[in-house]
Motif scaffolding. Structure first.
Motif, PDB file in Angstrom:
ATOM      1  N   THR A  38      33.490  49.962  49.964  1.00  0.00           N
ATOM      2  CA  THR A  38      33.978  48.626  50.273  1.00  0.00           C
ATOM      3  C   THR A  38      32.908  47.613  49.882  1.00  0.00           C
ATOM      4  OG1 THR A  38      35.220  49.485  52.172  1.00  0.00           O
ATOM      5  CG2 THR A  38      34.833  47.108  52.090  1.00  0.00           C
ATOM      6  N   VAL A  39      33.340  46.552  49.215  1.00  0.00           N
ATOM      7  CA  VAL A  39      32.406  45.497  48.826  1.00  0.00           C
ATOM      8  C   VAL A  39      31.905  44.792  50.085  1.00  0.00           C
ATOM      9  CG1 VAL A  39      32.135  43.302  47.613  1.00  0.00           C
ATOM     10  CG2 VAL A  39      33.493  45.133  46.588  1.00  0.00           C
ATOM     11  N   ARG A  40      30.573  44.708  50.169  1.00  0.00           N
ATOM     12  CA  ARG A  40      29.984  43.988  51.297  1.00  0.00           C
ATOM     13  C   ARG A  40      29.535  42.597  50.900  1.00  0.00           C
ATOM     14  NH1 ARG A  40      25.069  45.835  55.385  1.00  0.00           N
ATOM     15  NH2 ARG A  40      24.612  43.742  56.154  1.00  0.00           N
ATOM     16  N   GLU A  41      28.979  42.462  49.683  1.00  0.00           N
ATOM     17  CA  GLU A  41      28.407  41.177  49.267  1.00  0.00           C
ATOM     18  C   GLU A  41      28.346  41.114  47.757  1.00  0.00           C
ATOM     19  OE1 GLU A  41      24.210  38.661  49.854  1.00  0.00           O
ATOM     20  OE2 GLU A  41      24.523  40.589  50.874  1.00  0.00           O
ATOM     21  N   LEU A  42      28.510  39.923  47.196  1.00  0.00           N
ATOM     22  CA  LEU A  42      28.294  39.669  45.782  1.00  0.00           C
ATOM     23  C   LEU A  42      27.181  38.643  45.651  1.00  0.00           C
ATOM     24  CD1 LEU A  42      31.675  40.005  46.149  1.00  0.00           C
ATOM     25  CD2 LEU A  42      31.477  39.895  43.660  1.00  0.00           C
ATOM     26  N   ARG A  43      26.258  38.912  44.746  1.00  0.00           N
ATOM     27  CA  ARG A  43      25.122  38.026  44.563  1.00  0.00           C
ATOM     28  C   ARG A  43      25.009  37.676  43.082  1.00  0.00           C
ATOM     29  NH1 ARG A  43      21.541  35.207  47.960  1.00  0.00           N
ATOM     30  NH2 ARG A  43      22.126  36.819  49.462  1.00  0.00           N
ATOM     31  N   GLY A  56      23.727  36.179  39.599  1.00  0.00           N
ATOM     32  CA  GLY A  56      22.406  35.857  39.080  1.00  0.00           C
ATOM     33  C   GLY A  56      22.420  34.548  38.318  1.00  0.00           C
ATOM     34  N   ASP A  57      21.305  34.232  37.682  1.00  0.00           N
ATOM     35  CA  ASP A  57      21.203  33.004  36.904  1.00  0.00           C
ATOM     36  C   ASP A  57      21.945  33.118  35.574  1.00  0.00           C
ATOM     37  OD1 ASP A  57      19.637  31.845  38.860  1.00  0.00           O
ATOM     38  OD2 ASP A  57      17.766  32.568  37.960  1.00  0.00           O
ATOM     39  N   GLY A  58      22.127  34.350  35.076  1.00  0.00           N
ATOM     40  CA  GLY A  58      22.810  34.569  33.815  1.00  0.00           C
ATOM     41  C   GLY A  58      24.253  34.999  34.025  1.00  0.00           C
ATOM     42  N   PRO A  59      24.776  35.862  33.148  1.00  0.00           N
ATOM     43  CA  PRO A  59      26.175  36.263  33.230  1.00  0.00           C
ATOM     44  C   PRO A  59      26.443  37.387  34.230  1.00  0.00           C
ATOM     45  CG  PRO A  59      25.171  37.290  31.327  1.00  0.00           C
ATOM     46  CD  PRO A  59      24.122  36.389  31.914  1.00  0.00           C
ATOM     47  N   GLY A  60      25.386  37.922  34.875  1.00  0.00           N
ATOM     48  CA  GLY A  60      25.565  39.088  35.730  1.00  0.00           C
ATOM     49  C   GLY A  60      25.685  38.758  37.204  1.00  0.00           C
ATOM     50  N   THR A  61      26.121  39.755  37.962  1.00  0.00           N
ATOM     51  CA  THR A  61      26.168  39.655  39.419  1.00  0.00           C
ATOM     52  C   THR A  61      25.873  41.027  39.995  1.00  0.00           C
ATOM     53  OG1 THR A  61      27.493  38.812  41.281  1.00  0.00           O
ATOM     54  CG2 THR A  61      28.627  40.174  39.676  1.00  0.00           C
ATOM     55  N   ILE A  62      25.239  41.047  41.162  1.00  0.00           N
ATOM     56  CA  ILE A  62      24.959  42.291  41.870  1.00  0.00           C
ATOM     57  C   ILE A  62      25.988  42.435  42.986  1.00  0.00           C
ATOM     58  CG2 ILE A  62      23.304  43.589  43.250  1.00  0.00           C
ATOM     59  CD1 ILE A  62      22.373  43.337  40.442  1.00  0.00           C
ATOM     60  N   VAL A  63      26.640  43.580  43.016  1.00  0.00           N
ATOM     61  CA  VAL A  63      27.650  43.865  44.043  1.00  0.00           C
ATOM     62  C   VAL A  63      27.078  44.923  44.975  1.00  0.00           C
ATOM     63  CG1 VAL A  63      30.015  44.569  44.515  1.00  0.00           C
ATOM     64  CG2 VAL A  63      29.473  43.383  42.374  1.00  0.00           C
ATOM     65  N   GLU A 111      38.829  40.833  40.871  1.00  0.00           N
ATOM     66  CA  GLU A 111      39.083  40.045  42.075  1.00  0.00           C
ATOM     67  C   GLU A 111      38.264  40.591  43.250  1.00  0.00           C
ATOM     68  OE1 GLU A 111      43.330  40.158  42.544  1.00  0.00           O
ATOM     69  OE2 GLU A 111      43.631  38.533  41.104  1.00  0.00           O
ATOM     70  N   LEU A 112      36.976  40.798  42.996  1.00  0.00           N
ATOM     71  CA  LEU A 112      36.103  41.355  44.024  1.00  0.00           C
ATOM     72  C   LEU A 112      35.710  40.286  45.029  1.00  0.00           C
ATOM     73  CD1 LEU A 112      33.686  43.593  41.920  1.00  0.00           C
ATOM     74  CD2 LEU A 112      35.851  44.217  43.012  1.00  0.00           C
ATOM     75  N   ALA A 113      35.674  40.690  46.289  1.00  0.00           N
ATOM     76  CA  ALA A 113      35.267  39.822  47.377  1.00  0.00           C
ATOM     77  C   ALA A 113      34.857  40.733  48.531  1.00  0.00           C
ATOM     78  CB  ALA A 113      36.411  38.903  47.814  1.00  0.00           C
ATOM     79  N   PRO A 114      34.078  40.222  49.487  1.00  0.00           N
ATOM     80  CA  PRO A 114      33.723  41.055  50.635  1.00  0.00           C
ATOM     81  C   PRO A 114      34.976  41.645  51.283  1.00  0.00           C
ATOM     82  CG  PRO A 114      32.390  39.080  50.634  1.00  0.00           C
ATOM     83  CD  PRO A 114      33.395  38.914  49.527  1.00  0.00           C
ATOM     84  N   GLY A 115      34.962  42.947  51.513  1.00  0.00           N
ATOM     85  CA  GLY A 115      36.105  43.639  52.094  1.00  0.00           C
ATOM     86  C   GLY A 115      36.987  44.344  51.077  1.00  0.00           C
ATOM     87  N   THR A 116      36.807  44.043  49.781  1.00  0.00           N
ATOM     88  CA  THR A 116      37.604  44.694  48.746  1.00  0.00           C
ATOM     89  C   THR A 116      37.270  46.178  48.657  1.00  0.00           C
ATOM     90  OG1 THR A 116      37.626  42.639  47.454  1.00  0.00           O
ATOM     91  CG2 THR A 116      38.247  44.670  46.307  1.00  0.00           C
ATOM     92  N   GLU A 117      38.288  47.022  48.620  1.00  0.00           N
ATOM     93  CA  GLU A 117      38.068  48.454  48.457  1.00  0.00           C
ATOM     94  C   GLU A 117      37.979  48.788  46.975  1.00  0.00           C
ATOM     95  OE1 GLU A 117      41.011  50.699  50.543  1.00  0.00           O
ATOM     96  OE2 GLU A 117      40.397  49.944  52.518  1.00  0.00           O
ATOM     97  N   VAL A 118      36.942  49.544  46.612  1.00  0.00           N
ATOM     98  CA  VAL A 118      36.700  49.897  45.216  1.00  0.00           C
ATOM     99  C   VAL A 118      36.260  51.355  45.138  1.00  0.00           C
ATOM    100  CG1 VAL A 118      36.048  47.547  44.533  1.00  0.00           C
ATOM    101  CG2 VAL A 118      34.292  49.133  45.344  1.00  0.00           C
ATOM    102  N   HIS A 119      36.088  51.815  43.905  1.00  0.00           N
ATOM    103  CA  HIS A 119      35.519  53.134  43.656  1.00  0.00           C
ATOM    104  C   HIS A 119      34.302  52.950  42.748  1.00  0.00           C
ATOM    105  CE1 HIS A 119      39.572  54.195  44.978  1.00  0.00           C
ATOM    106  NE2 HIS A 119      39.076  55.385  45.293  1.00  0.00           N
ATOM    107  N   ALA A 120      33.176  53.495  43.178  1.00  0.00           N
ATOM    108  CA  ALA A 120      31.957  53.459  42.380  1.00  0.00           C
ATOM    109  C   ALA A 120      31.880  54.741  41.552  1.00  0.00           C
ATOM    110  CB  ALA A 120      30.739  53.337  43.286  1.00  0.00           C
ATOM    111  N   ILE A 121      31.614  54.574  40.261  1.00  0.00           N
ATOM    112  CA  ILE A 121      31.595  55.705  39.322  1.00  0.00           C
ATOM    113  C   ILE A 121      30.168  55.858  38.802  1.00  0.00           C
ATOM    114  CG2 ILE A 121      32.555  56.619  37.188  1.00  0.00           C
ATOM    115  CD1 ILE A 121      34.867  54.432  37.763  1.00  0.00           C
TER     116      ILE A 121
END
Length: 364
Positions: free
Chosen positions: A300-305, A307-314, A336-346
């Motif tokens: 489950t996504v807890r937080e999105l952070r 960055g200054d460029g095109p990336g983000t840390i999930v 459509e990621l947001a806190p609480g979104t269910e995902v699968h990490a590969i």
């Protein structure tokens, strides 16, 4: 508990750091120039800070307000430098005995044989440093520091001068120190892999300030704390080896979740600490099928952070523990990621490098 509070001004740089170092390995982690070595030198007595107090369980090394400053040779410290700094004209045995000359009279006797066995340097005793590899020199330097019966060990990037093969050789010995030697260790590093494998506690530094402190899994798994930049982001999980397979893979149990790694040279039942780099994690909203990747972790996504460029840390919460994924902002929006979104990490099995897999030690 080692308590450190230091303030010192250099031209163009100000250090203002305060933290506690509990038993085990406390790693000072951050970019070059963040203040790590300055702190270690202040603890060693090689730098007199403008203001500060350094104490451990009533043993005060420095208190500028009280006008107290122990001289370096009275601080009962073992200092391990980037290079072994052994005496070239002495044998390994003689270099080790040199450390023993600084031990107090009431220090435990009979430590020589135990430390030689702990570090696996018995076959080296009659050699001189010129006949040793870089990793062997560092093991002897560790032994010399231990034989001085220190109350604290300082290690200033002791692996920085070694190539990857020598680092792989010596890291298990630092793990044994953490697990078997009841001496606090203050360890300087800018390597996320070293931190993940060794740290009991992480003190993250940036521009002379402490930006986070806590267990390795907590600090390295926080997307807001990236002292060496997003490219080095990665989380730490703890697991137990379940079994080895004939095809060269090792199956681990991460809190009930089976995962696969390239073969690990430890027996089933052994505990591991594993760093998973954020750039090696792919995210999917649905459980993927028809992939070559063997490790798929629901989370489950807890937080999105961003960055200054095109990336983000999930940051993800999974049954195995906290994971980080480094993806583009475009991908985060498309999923459509947001806190609480269910995902699968590969995670590809072969993407976990041997240098990111450590053994033993406390969880965190």
């Amino acid at each position: 508990m080692l308590e450190i509070a230091i303030r010192h001004n250099f031209p163009g740089f100000a250090l203002d750091a305060q933290f506690s170092a509990p038993p085990g390995v406390t790693v000072l982690f951050g970019r070059s120039g963040s203040g790590k070595t300055t702190i270690v030198n202040a603890v060693a007595g090689l730098l007199m800070p403008d203001e500060g107090r350094i104490a451990s369980d009533g043993w005060v090394l420095l208190d500028t307000a009280a006008g107290l400053r122990l001289r370096p040779h009275r601080r009962r410290l073992g200092y391990i430098f980037q290079e072994g700094r052994l005496f070239p004209h002495l044998t390994v045995r003689q270099n080790l005995n040199y450390g023993g000359w600084f031990a107090p009279k009431d220090a435990p006797r009979g430590e020589f044989g135990r430390i030689v066995e702990l570090l696996g340097i018995g076959p080296l005793l009659e050699r001189r440093p010129g006949a040793l590899s870089g990793g062997e020199k560092q093991r002897v330097a560790i032994g010399r520091a231990l034989l001085s019966a220190p109350r604290l060990i300082l290690a200033d990037e002791p692996l920085a001068a070694l190539d990857e093969a020598r680092k792989a050789e010596i890291l298990p010995y630092f793990e044994r120190l953490r697990d078997e030697v009841n001496i606090p260790i203050l360890f300087v590093s800018h390597s996320a892999s070293e931190v993940a494998r060794l740290a009991t506690t992480v003190v993250a530094l940036d521009a002379g300030r402490v930006v986070a402190q806590g267990p390795a899994a907590e600090v390295l798994g926080d997307p807001a704390v990236l002292p060496t930049g997003a490219r080095e982001a990665g989380a730490v999980i703890s697991a137990v080896i379940a079994r080895h397979h004939e095809d060269g893979l090792t199956e681990i149990d991460a809190s009930g979740l089976p995962l696969f790694l390239p073969r690990v040279g430890q027996a089933p039942g052994s505990r591991l600490r594993i760093r998973i780099a954020a750039h090696d994690v792919i995210l999917s909203r649905a459980r993927p099928e028809g992939l070559s990747a063997l490790n798929i972790l629901p989370g489950t996504v807890r937080e999105l952070r961003p960055g200054d460029g095109p990336g983000t840390i999930v940051a993800l919460e999974t049954r195995a523990g906290r994971l980080l994924a480094r993806i583009t902002r475009r991908s985060a929006a498309a999923l459509e990621l947001a806190p609480g979104t269910e995902v699968h990490a590969i995670l590809k099995t072969v993407s976990v490098a041997p240098s990111d897999i450590g053994g033993g030690g406390p969880q965190g």
